[in-house]
Design a protein around this motif. Structure first.
Motif, short mmCIF file in Angstrom:
data_model
loop_
_atom_site.label_atom_id
_atom_site.label_comp_id
_atom_site.label_asym_id
_atom_site.label_seq_id
_atom_site.Cartn_x
_atom_site.Cartn_y
_atom_site.Cartn_z
N ASP A 50 -1.86 5.13 10.51
CA ASP A 50 -0.68 5.26 9.66
C ASP A 50 0.47 4.46 10.27
O ASP A 50 0.58 4.33 11.49
N GLN A 51 1.36 3.94 9.42
CA GLN A 51 2.54 3.22 9.89
C GLN A 51 3.73 3.61 9.02
O GLN A 51 3.69 3.46 7.81
N SER A 52 4.79 4.10 9.67
CA SER A 52 6.00 4.53 8.95
C SER A 52 7.06 3.45 8.98
O SER A 52 7.21 2.72 9.96
N SER A 54 11.21 3.26 8.13
CA SER A 54 12.40 4.04 7.80
C SER A 54 13.64 3.16 7.64
O SER A 54 14.75 3.67 7.54
N PHE A 82 0.28 5.49 0.14
CA PHE A 82 1.46 5.81 0.93
C PHE A 82 1.96 7.19 0.56
O PHE A 82 1.62 7.74 -0.48
N SER A 84 5.86 9.62 1.09
CA SER A 84 7.29 9.50 1.39
C SER A 84 7.84 10.77 2.02
O SER A 84 7.34 11.86 1.77
N SER A 163 11.32 0.73 3.53
CA SER A 163 11.71 1.90 2.75
C SER A 163 12.76 1.50 1.73
O SER A 163 13.64 0.68 2.03
N ALA A 169 11.83 7.81 5.54
CA ALA A 169 10.58 7.09 5.81
C ALA A 169 9.59 7.10 4.66
O ALA A 169 9.47 8.07 3.91
N THR A 171 5.36 6.00 4.53
CA THR A 171 4.25 5.76 5.46
C THR A 171 3.08 5.17 4.71
O THR A 171 2.59 5.77 3.74
N SER A 173 -0.72 4.57 4.74
CA SER A 173 -1.81 5.31 5.37
C SER A 173 -2.87 4.39 5.95
O SER A 173 -3.13 3.31 5.42
#
Length: 181
Positions: A50-52, A54, A82, A84, A163, A169, A171, A173
């Motif tokens: 996963d990568q967020s 923000s 994704f 939120s 974002s 944020a 993300t 997946s």
């Protein structure tokens, strides 16, 4: 006519599809096909975590950069899901291409709820394609398709994200993937 063949990894495929191509645990894999139509192969990339995001500024999506050789044309497809931090925070996606790119055309579809989808396109690097909502209790799908004509220097075609709302944020997946043909 019957379609089928064998890829360079030795797996047989039929009906125009190769089972297991997208289920790979490798982050990048090149596959060349034999059989009807021939071709120079498909390169895949798979997101391993996963990568967020923000910030509203675009950033590279880890694992989703695919190389494009000099003086070639590539078709690309990126796909994933994704979630939120807030239902009012949407996903922003874009594309970065090699410096010598002479033509790019990309289009995206970002779900903004279980029943609504934002769609748009662009012809310039780092154009923000902005979904205006997200989902906090589940995953929403997104995809981006592109055609890129590269010039004299090789480089990467990279999915970028951010974002819609700063400090809230979104993300992407793990398991999101990309391929180039």
């Amino acid at each position: 006519s019957s379609r089928g063949g064998r890829c360079s990894c030795g797996e047989r495929w039929a009906g125009g599809l190769m089972p297991g191509l997208l289920g790979t645990t490798l982050s990048t894999q090149s596959i060349a096909f034999e059989g009807e139509g021939g071709g120079s192969g498909i390169t895949t990339a798979v997101k391993t975590a996963d990568q967020s995001f923000s910030a509203t500024a675009l950033a590279d999506v880890t694992d989703l950069a695919i190389s494009l050789a000099a003086n070639t044309t590539g078709t690309f497809h990126f796909n994933g899901s994704f979630f939120s931090a807030a239902a009012t925070t949407g996903l922003v996606i874009s594309l970065s291409t090699p410096a010598t790119t002479s033509y790019r055309n990309y289009r995206a579809s970002i779900a903004t709820s279980n029943t609504a989808v934002f769609q748009s396109g662009a012809t310039a690097d780092n154009t923000r394609l902005v979904g205006t909502a997200g989902l906090t209790g589940g995953l929403l799908p997104w995809y981006l398709d592109a055609t890129v004509v590269n010039g004299s220097a090789s480089g990467n075609v990279t999915l970028r994200a951010g974002s819609e709302v700063g400090a809230s944020a979104v993300t992407i997946s793990r398991g999101a993937f990309g391929w180039k043909a």
